[in-house]
Design an enzyme around this catalytic site. Structure first.
Site, short mmCIF file in Angstrom:
data_model
loop_
_atom_site.label_atom_id
_atom_site.label_comp_id
_atom_site.label_asym_id
_atom_site.label_seq_id
_atom_site.Cartn_x
_atom_site.Cartn_y
_atom_site.Cartn_z
N GLN A 1 -8.35 14.24 3.47
CA GLN A 1 -7.65 13.49 2.26
C GLN A 1 -8.47 13.31 1.04
O GLN A 1 -9.71 12.96 1.36
CB GLN A 1 -7.44 12.04 2.88
N GLU B 1 -6.65 1.53 -2.96
CA GLU B 1 -5.18 1.62 -3.35
C GLU B 1 -4.41 0.27 -3.56
O GLU B 1 -3.67 0.31 -4.04
CB GLU B 1 -4.55 2.36 -2.42
N HIS C 1 -8.52 11.02 -2.05
CA HIS C 1 -8.02 9.72 -2.44
C HIS C 1 -7.92 9.74 -4.08
O HIS C 1 -8.87 10.27 -4.83
CB HIS C 1 -8.97 8.40 -2.30
N LEU D 1 -14.97 4.71 -4.50
CA LEU D 1 -13.75 4.18 -4.34
C LEU D 1 -13.06 3.00 -5.13
O LEU D 1 -13.80 2.04 -5.15
CB LEU D 1 -13.26 4.07 -2.98
N ARG E 1 -1.08 9.16 -0.58
CA ARG E 1 -2.27 9.72 -1.52
C ARG E 1 -2.11 11.12 -1.75
O ARG E 1 -2.65 11.63 -2.61
CB ARG E 1 -3.47 9.37 -0.61
N PHE F 1 1.06 -1.32 0.05
CA PHE F 1 -0.11 0.06 -0.01
C PHE F 1 0.99 1.14 -0.06
O PHE F 1 2.12 1.21 0.41
CB PHE F 1 -1.03 -0.05 1.27
N HIS G 1 -11.99 11.68 0.61
CA HIS G 1 -12.27 10.16 1.24
C HIS G 1 -12.19 10.23 2.68
O HIS G 1 -12.92 9.52 3.54
CB HIS G 1 -10.97 9.60 0.78
N ARG H 1 -3.27 10.47 6.10
CA ARG H 1 -3.22 9.35 6.41
C ARG H 1 -2.68 8.42 5.25
O ARG H 1 -3.12 8.52 4.06
CB ARG H 1 -4.76 9.03 6.96
C1 FAD Z 1 -15.03 3.24 0.18
C2 FAD Z 1 -13.91 3.24 1.67
C3 FAD Z 1 -12.88 2.30 1.51
C4 FAD Z 1 -12.22 2.59 2.70
N1 FAD Z 1 -11.12 1.39 2.62
C5 FAD Z 1 -10.10 1.41 3.76
C6 FAD Z 1 -9.05 0.40 3.82
O1 FAD Z 1 -9.07 -0.30 2.81
N2 FAD Z 1 -8.42 0.63 5.04
C7 FAD Z 1 -8.32 1.44 5.90
O2 FAD Z 1 -7.83 1.42 6.85
N3 FAD Z 1 -9.21 2.45 5.68
C8 FAD Z 1 -10.26 2.49 4.60
N4 FAD Z 1 -11.35 3.27 4.63
C9 FAD Z 1 -11.39 4.33 5.97
C10 FAD Z 1 -12.00 3.58 6.90
O3 FAD Z 1 -13.02 2.63 6.49
C11 FAD Z 1 -12.95 4.48 8.02
O4 FAD Z 1 -12.11 5.47 8.28
C12 FAD Z 1 -13.36 3.90 8.98
O5 FAD Z 1 -14.08 2.49 8.76
C13 FAD Z 1 -14.18 4.58 9.99
O6 FAD Z 1 -14.85 3.78 11.36
P1 FAD Z 1 -15.37 4.36 12.36
O7 FAD Z 1 -15.54 3.44 13.31
O8 FAD Z 1 -14.58 5.67 12.69
O9 FAD Z 1 -16.81 4.92 11.69
P2 FAD Z 1 -18.01 4.41 10.77
O10 FAD Z 1 -17.44 2.72 10.40
O11 FAD Z 1 -18.19 5.20 9.54
O12 FAD Z 1 -19.37 4.24 11.62
C14 FAD Z 1 -19.79 5.26 12.17
C15 FAD Z 1 -21.05 4.85 13.22
O13 FAD Z 1 -21.54 6.14 13.73
C16 FAD Z 1 -22.72 5.90 13.74
N5 FAD Z 1 -23.26 7.33 13.63
C17 FAD Z 1 -23.17 8.51 13.08
N6 FAD Z 1 -23.69 9.55 13.56
C18 FAD Z 1 -24.59 9.07 14.33
C19 FAD Z 1 -25.53 9.73 15.07
N7 FAD Z 1 -25.83 11.06 15.02
N8 FAD Z 1 -26.38 8.94 16.05
C20 FAD Z 1 -26.14 7.78 16.00
N9 FAD Z 1 -25.16 6.99 15.60
C21 FAD Z 1 -24.32 7.74 14.58
C22 FAD Z 1 -23.40 5.19 12.47
O14 FAD Z 1 -24.52 4.68 12.50
C23 FAD Z 1 -22.11 4.22 12.25
O15 FAD Z 1 -22.56 3.11 13.18
C24 FAD Z 1 -12.14 3.55 3.68
C25 FAD Z 1 -13.19 4.40 3.85
C26 FAD Z 1 -14.08 4.36 2.60
C27 FAD Z 1 -15.18 5.35 2.71
#
Ligand code: FAD
Length: 616
Positions: A252, A267, A254, A264, A298, A117, A378, A420
């Protein structure tokens, strides 16, 4: 009262960060997870390419290499103790996930498979400083296979694994409950208020400690890889209460989003040998990053695409380039990660979902033709400032808000600094989700419930009533469009003082109009229009903080690239920004020193990771 709930720990968000914290906290105290989405719909499930850990399963590696890459990738704005924790604990966390049943891809020897990566490197054992430039020995560092993965569905597997473990452990879930407010009394957090989406009723959650893990806010921008729900509710609500947001100017982009759609293409495509190509068929990254080429960080790749487009080398002179993952292209450029030629079956087995996305949404089959791509918004490097145990900071002095925690993309620990590295978010979720869960449970055990103020739901009630009672005199979606456009054009990959000033005025004008909005649906059952308006208000506040922080940072660092200030300025800006709301429309900024580790070398105290100008 049915709408009153009491738990030692309340976690908002059921993504990777929230559920990892829940697994830790619920071993010790009563824990509830409140989520606006059904847990397995969280954006963590969309993560594709992998999760970083220096397991050294395929080649030599060490957590020290991982920490160094993370700090350098973040253009040295990374807090170094946190980065070392990330890199060290990553290894243990991967084995924990494996023991919980996560089906990682395997090497022929049965170990967890790893792929390359961007920005993940190791020292080149054959490095020769006197070697002619361009020769393999002239590169001081070379790409390393550090990303553990399940094909290109790694996040999906993580989310399912964590959810199963949470159910097994008896964590209480409140699914489709939308947090509308935090309950803060005398600077302490005592709970949250949430709207039950199915009924429109407000619920009060009384807690000893609360964790915000609400994910990112890429929906601020027109072209984004982020799901619709990523509107930054946690950080926005904290900001509305006067708490700071850290490093908001670093967002960021992407490099490889599907043209115009933003969806997306991981990568991992380039980690597995894919390359970016301009109108003249050139592998243009050779020009911008002679060492790592398509596997540069990135921010560097996204800027390079813009440079190509500006020089008229976009495809057909337009504003996009190609991502080419055809087996013949990988073989032609010799970019196969195994060093051996590949065929299209191998490519398809490594990247099945991504190939499907392109076929389904674009009608382009990446096995046969290159895919049009452009940078897509992203990942939020900024967010709620926390210490290494997830405790939210009250201000730039490092004082904390008792009872309030944050983790995952909505937090800023900061392990990503100004940019990142790919695969470092998933590992941030598990490493710091786990630490936050432990600490919030410890805090809950050491403290009693404190009384709630009378009617903690009153402010949410009044706000919602306003939107329901005012007539819908304007299609508010047009306002959101304006926000997304101005942020994309004036606060995107490249920025100028003039453009940012334009964005600041536009956001202020949108905020004025926002206060007069009414929604069309006046009902209480699944009123998604109302929820979207609440989310749009949060995006507006986050945009305000982002633009103000970007205007004030008159340097270029990582993802923040000022055309009017093209150089990094460590004398003035080797510091994290803290943006506070200051009255209804203005932002106050303060700065906090970056955490630097010092070591004794040659009898002298020196920084362990000396500042260098990044070259990839
Ligand atoms: C398409 C894509 C591909 C990616 N690929 C990678 C990868 O390969 N490797 C990597 O390291 N990172 C990757 N990332 C980044 C990474 O996936 C995210 O940064 C990470 O999953 C965020 O996790 P989180 O637990 O912070 O939030 P999320 O998984 O986004 O979860 C947020 C949670 O908060 C809850 N929530 C939000 N607002 C409220 C509210 N007002 N009330 C109640 N609940 C709420 C939602 O219901 C959800 O459950 C990718 C991101 C994307 C978009």
């Amino acid at each position: 009262m049915n709408n009153y709930h009491r738990f030692d720990c309340v976690i908002v968000g059921a993504g990777g960060a929230g559920m990892m914290a829940a697994l830790e906290a619920s071993q010790r105290v009563g824990t509830a997870v409140v989520s606006k989405l059904y847990p397995t719909r969280s954006h963590t499930g969309a993560a594709q390419g992998g999760i970083a850990a220096a397991l050294a399963n395929l080649e030599d590696d060490s957590w020290e290499n991982h920490a160094y890459d993370t700090i350098k990738g973040g253009d040295f704005l990374v807090d170094q103790t946190a980065a070392e924790i990330l890199a060290r604990d990553a290894v243990e966390c991967i084995y924990q996930l494996e023991h919980w049943g996560l089906p990682f891809d395997r090497t022929p020897a049965g170990k967890i498979s790893q792929r390359r990566f961007g920005g993940h490197t190791k020292p080149n054992p054959d490095y020769d400083p006197s070697a002619p430039p361009g020769s393999p020995n002239a590169r001081p560092r070379v790409p390393v296979m550090r990303s553990c993965h399940s094909a290109d569905r790694t996040g999906h597997m993580i989310l399912q694994t964590l959810y199963q473990q949470c159910i097994k452990q008896g964590v209480t879930f409140f699914d489709e409950f939308h947090m509308t407010d935090l309950i803060l009394v005398d600077g302490e957090c005592r709970g949250i208020v949430a709207l039950e989406i199915a009924t429109g009723q407000l619920h009060v959650f009384h807690a000893k400690s609360v964790l915000l893990a609400t994910g990112g806010f890429g929906r601020m921008f027109k072209v984004s890889s982020n799901a619709y729900a990523l509107t930054g509710d946690g950080p926005a609500i904290a900001y509305q209460h006067g708490l700071p947001l850290e490093d908001m100017e670093f967002f960021q982009f992407h490099p490889t989003g599907i043209y115009r759609l933003g969806i997306l293409l991981s990568e991992a495509c380039r980690g597995d040998g894919g390359v970016m190509i301009n109108d003249q068929g050139e592998r243009f990254m050779e020009r911008y990053a002679p060492n790592l080429k398509d596997l540069a960080s990135r921010d560097v790749c996204s800027r390079s695409i813009y440079q190509e487009v500006r020089a008229g080398r976009g495809i057909g002179g337009k504003d996009y380039v190609y991502l080419d993952i055809r087996a013949e292209t990988i073989n032609r450029f010799g970019t196969s990660p195994t060093g051996k030629p590949v065929d299209h079956r191998w490519v398809e087995s490594r990247l099945p979902d991504i190939i499907d996305f392109s076929r389904t949404y674009l009608g382009v089959d990446p096995i046969r033709e290159p895919v049009p791509i452009q940078p897509t918004a992203h990942y939020a490097m900024g967010g709620l400032p926390t210490d290494i145990d997830g405790r939210v900071l009250r201000d730039e002095t490092g004082a904390i808000v008792p009872g309030l925690y944050a983790a995952g993309e909505s937090a800023c620990v900061s392990v990503h600094g100004a940019n990142r590295l790919g695969t470092n978010s998933l590992v941030d979720l598990v490493v710091f989700g786990r630490r936050s869960g432990r600490d919030m449970a410890r805090y809950a055990r050491d403290h009693d419930f404190k009384p709630l103020p009378p009617k903690p739901e009153a402010a949410s009630h009044a706000k919602i009533r306003g939107f329901l009672e005012r007539p819908r005199n304007y299609p508010w979606v047009k306002l959101r469009d304006r926000l997304q456009h101005v942020m994309m054009d004036d606060c995107g990959v490249y920025r100028t003082g003039e453009g940012l000033e334009r964005a600041r005025r536009e956001v202020a004008s949108l905020k004025e109009q926002y206060a007069t909005l009414g929604v069309q649906d006046k009902g209480s059952v699944f009123n998604t229009g109302l929820l979207e308006v609440l989310e749009f208000g949060n995006l507006l506040d986050l945009a305000e903080a982002t633009v103000a922080s970007a205007l004030a940072r008159t340097e270029s660092r990582g993802a923040h690239s000022r055309e009017d200030f093209p150089d990094r300025d460590d004398s003035r800006f080797f510091a994290h920004s803290f943006a506070f709301r200051d009255g209804p429309d203005s932002v106050r900024l303060a700065y906090r020193d970056v955490d630097v580790i010092y070591i004794e070398k040659d009898g002298q105290r020196q920084p362990k990771y000396p500042l260098e100008i990044r070259k990839y």
